[in-house]
Design a protein around this motif. Structure first.
Motif, PDB file in Angstrom:
ATOM      1  N   GLN A   1       9.586 -12.561 -20.229  1.00 56.26           N
ATOM      2  CA  GLN A   1       8.384 -11.741 -20.066  1.00 56.26           C
ATOM      3  C   GLN A   1       7.761 -11.987 -18.695  1.00 56.26           C
ATOM      4  O   GLN A   1       8.064 -12.984 -18.028  1.00 56.26           O
ATOM      5  CB  GLN A   1       7.372 -12.071 -21.168  1.00 56.26           C
ATOM      6  CG  GLN A   1       7.866 -11.774 -22.570  1.00 56.26           C
ATOM      7  CD  GLN A   1       6.870 -12.194 -23.633  1.00 56.26           C
ATOM      8  OE1 GLN A   1       5.724 -12.510 -23.329  1.00 56.26           O
ATOM      9  NE2 GLN A   1       7.308 -12.195 -24.884  1.00 56.26           N
TER      10      GLN A   1
ATOM     11  N   ASP B   1       5.286 -13.274 -15.935  1.00 55.29           N
ATOM     12  CA  ASP B   1       4.485 -14.498 -15.851  1.00 55.29           C
ATOM     13  C   ASP B   1       3.007 -14.131 -15.986  1.00 55.29           C
ATOM     14  O   ASP B   1       2.477 -13.342 -15.202  1.00 55.29           O
ATOM     15  CB  ASP B   1       4.743 -15.181 -14.514  1.00 55.29           C
ATOM     16  CG  ASP B   1       4.154 -16.591 -14.463  1.00 55.29           C
ATOM     17  OD1 ASP B   1       3.284 -16.892 -15.286  1.00 55.29           O
ATOM     18  OD2 ASP B   1       4.569 -17.366 -13.594  1.00 55.29           O
ATOM     19  N   SER B   2       2.349 -14.689 -17.001  1.00 51.82           N
ATOM     20  CA  SER B   2       0.935 -14.393 -17.243  1.00 51.82           C
ATOM     21  C   SER B   2       0.281 -15.606 -17.897  1.00 51.82           C
ATOM     22  O   SER B   2       0.976 -16.473 -18.437  1.00 51.82           O
ATOM     23  CB  SER B   2       0.790 -13.178 -18.170  1.00 51.82           C
ATOM     24  OG  SER B   2       1.269 -13.487 -19.479  1.00 51.82           O
TER      25      SER B   2
ATOM     26  N   ARG C   1      -1.226 -15.791 -20.655  1.00 50.65           N
ATOM     27  CA  ARG C   1      -0.905 -15.843 -22.089  1.00 50.65           C
ATOM     28  C   ARG C   1       0.517 -16.379 -22.321  1.00 50.65           C
ATOM     29  O   ARG C   1       0.745 -17.187 -23.224  1.00 50.65           O
ATOM     30  CB  ARG C   1      -1.042 -14.456 -22.709  1.00 50.65           C
ATOM     31  CG  ARG C   1      -0.798 -14.465 -24.223  1.00 50.65           C
ATOM     32  CD  ARG C   1      -1.009 -13.093 -24.830  1.00 50.65           C
ATOM     33  NE  ARG C   1      -0.802 -13.125 -26.267  1.00 50.65           N
ATOM     34  CZ  ARG C   1      -1.728 -13.442 -27.164  1.00 50.65           C
ATOM     35  NH1 ARG C   1      -2.946 -13.758 -26.754  1.00 50.65           N
ATOM     36  NH2 ARG C   1      -1.464 -13.445 -28.451  1.00 50.65           N
ATOM     37  N   SER C   2       1.462 -15.928 -21.463  1.00 53.21           N
ATOM     38  CA  SER C   2       2.835 -16.434 -21.593  1.00 53.21           C
ATOM     39  C   SER C   2       2.871 -17.936 -21.352  1.00 53.21           C
ATOM     40  O   SER C   2       3.554 -18.682 -22.067  1.00 53.21           O
ATOM     41  CB  SER C   2       3.754 -15.719 -20.606  1.00 53.21           C
ATOM     42  OG  SER C   2       3.858 -14.355 -20.906  1.00 53.21           O
TER      43      SER C   2
END
Length: 379
Positions: A185, A187-188, A190-191
């Protein structure tokens, strides 16, 4: 109550519990901002209260117990909203949340809340809530607290080797799959938080069985995840390989030989790196890991998981397990084996091959099963 009706009510409870779990998780992931919003705190309090009430009504005592603890601590936060939330409080809440979520998922599984599975999930939960209570009280009172000493139990319980091998063989591949999906996913925050949650779950496994080297290695993995300078494409191959190799050492009962690689140490911030050195965990000089290599590693994880599920399905079918639990070898069973089914060792004495049309087929499967069993390093 009619069995079909009971099953229908249970499914209603599971669906509602999942919605409440989403509410709780969303609140915990935004715990700091949550403190300034009384209605948001009330919302997650009500979600925990609803799960507790439904579980109590249906007799799911383990779910009721964990949800009740959540309700108590959300109530404390509702009544004391003028303290500063820190990362450690959020981590403890998320560790406790994982227990509640795992119990609901177990309830939905084909075998439901079997004793062995529930005991495995509940192991360590009381310690998590005790740590949570102590840390929450100190934050409210304004006292400083050493988060490392909070997590240390007064005395180390004797390790259950069979339980340890079962947990690391079944749960670690699942966590590795989840990690890889998150690395795919964008990169954030939340991740990153979800990856950190998985690290917390992996570390709890080590803490549960007193595997110090495993726990410290996972702390290093976690530090690498939280370092914003590390990009996902660089983290994925190193961390997946690190956890996979450590799992293999645990299964070989060589957990004390787990080492932190130089590659991993290079991904850790300087202050966290010092803590790893202070913990006196050996450091290995492993060669670099390519993207192709991590794909091969993860492919092996998937195949191992499939193989394990295949053997469990076979053992259920032939009677080696009942309700998801392995039958003790010293158990006594008076019934004769049903025709067309390979007997468990409990029934071997009364099994007549000449009367079983599928004797040859199951003989071959039995020999394969014994070969597989002998490679599992079971005590």
């Amino acid at each position: 109550m009619d069995q079909d009706k009971q099953k229908q009510i249970t499914m209603y409870f599971i669906e509602e519990a999942k919605e409440h779990l989403q509410t709780i998780e969303s609140g915990l992931l935004n715990l700091e901002s949550l403190m300034g919003n009384a209605e948001s705190v009330n919302e997650i309090f009500r979600a925990a209260h609803s799960i507790k009430g439904g579980a109590a009504m249906l007799g799911f005592s383990s779910i009721q117990h964990v949800a009740h603890n959540f309700e108590d601590y959300f109530k404390v936060m509702r009544e004391n909203n003028d303290f500063q939330v820190d990362q450690h409080l959020q981590t403890l809440f998320l560790q406790a949340f994982d227990k509640l979520q795992e119990l609901v998922e177990l309830l939905q599984s084909p075998y439901g809340l079997t004793k062995d599975a529930v005991d495995g999930i509940m192991s360590g939960s009381d310690q998590i809530f005790a740590n949570l209570k102590a840390h929450l009280q100190n934050l409210i009172s304004g006292q400083e607290i050493d988060t490392q000493t909070v997590l240390v139990a007064k005395s180390a319980p004797k390790t259950d080797t069979r339980a340890m091998l079962g947990v690391f063989q079944s749960e670690v591949p699942i966590k590795l799959r989840n990690m890889l999906e998150l690395f795919k996913q964008p990169d954030s925050p939340r991740s990153r938080q979800n990856l950190e949650n998985i690290c917390a779950q992996l570390q709890e496994m080590g803490d549960r069985f007193n595997l110090v080297a495993w726990s410290v290695m996972i702390q290093s993995v976690r530090s690498a995840v939280t370092n914003p300078n590390n990009q996902f494409r660089n983290l994925a191959p190193i961390l997946i390989k690190e956890v996979k190799q450590a799992q293999e050492q645990v299964l070989a009962q060589k957990a004390n030989e787990i080492k932190v690689s130089q590659q991993l140490l290079q991904l850790i911030p300087a202050d966290a790196n010092k803590q790893t050195v202070t913990a006196k965990v050996p450091v290995s000089s492993a060669p670099s890991t390519s993207a192709d290599e991590v794909s091969n590693i993860f492919g092996a994880v998937i195949e191992e998981d499939k193989a394990m599920k295949g053997w469990q399905s076979f053992s259920d079918r032939v009677g080696w397990r009942q309700n998801g639990s392995w039958i003790p070898s010293n158990a006594v069973h008076s019934q004769n084996p049903p025709d067309g089914h390979f007997p468990t060792p409990l029934w071997l004495a009364s099994w007549h091959q000449s009367k079983d049309a599928k004797a040859k087929e199951f003989q071959a499967q039995y020999l394969t099963f014994l070969a597989k069993l002998s490679s599992c390093n079971l005590p």
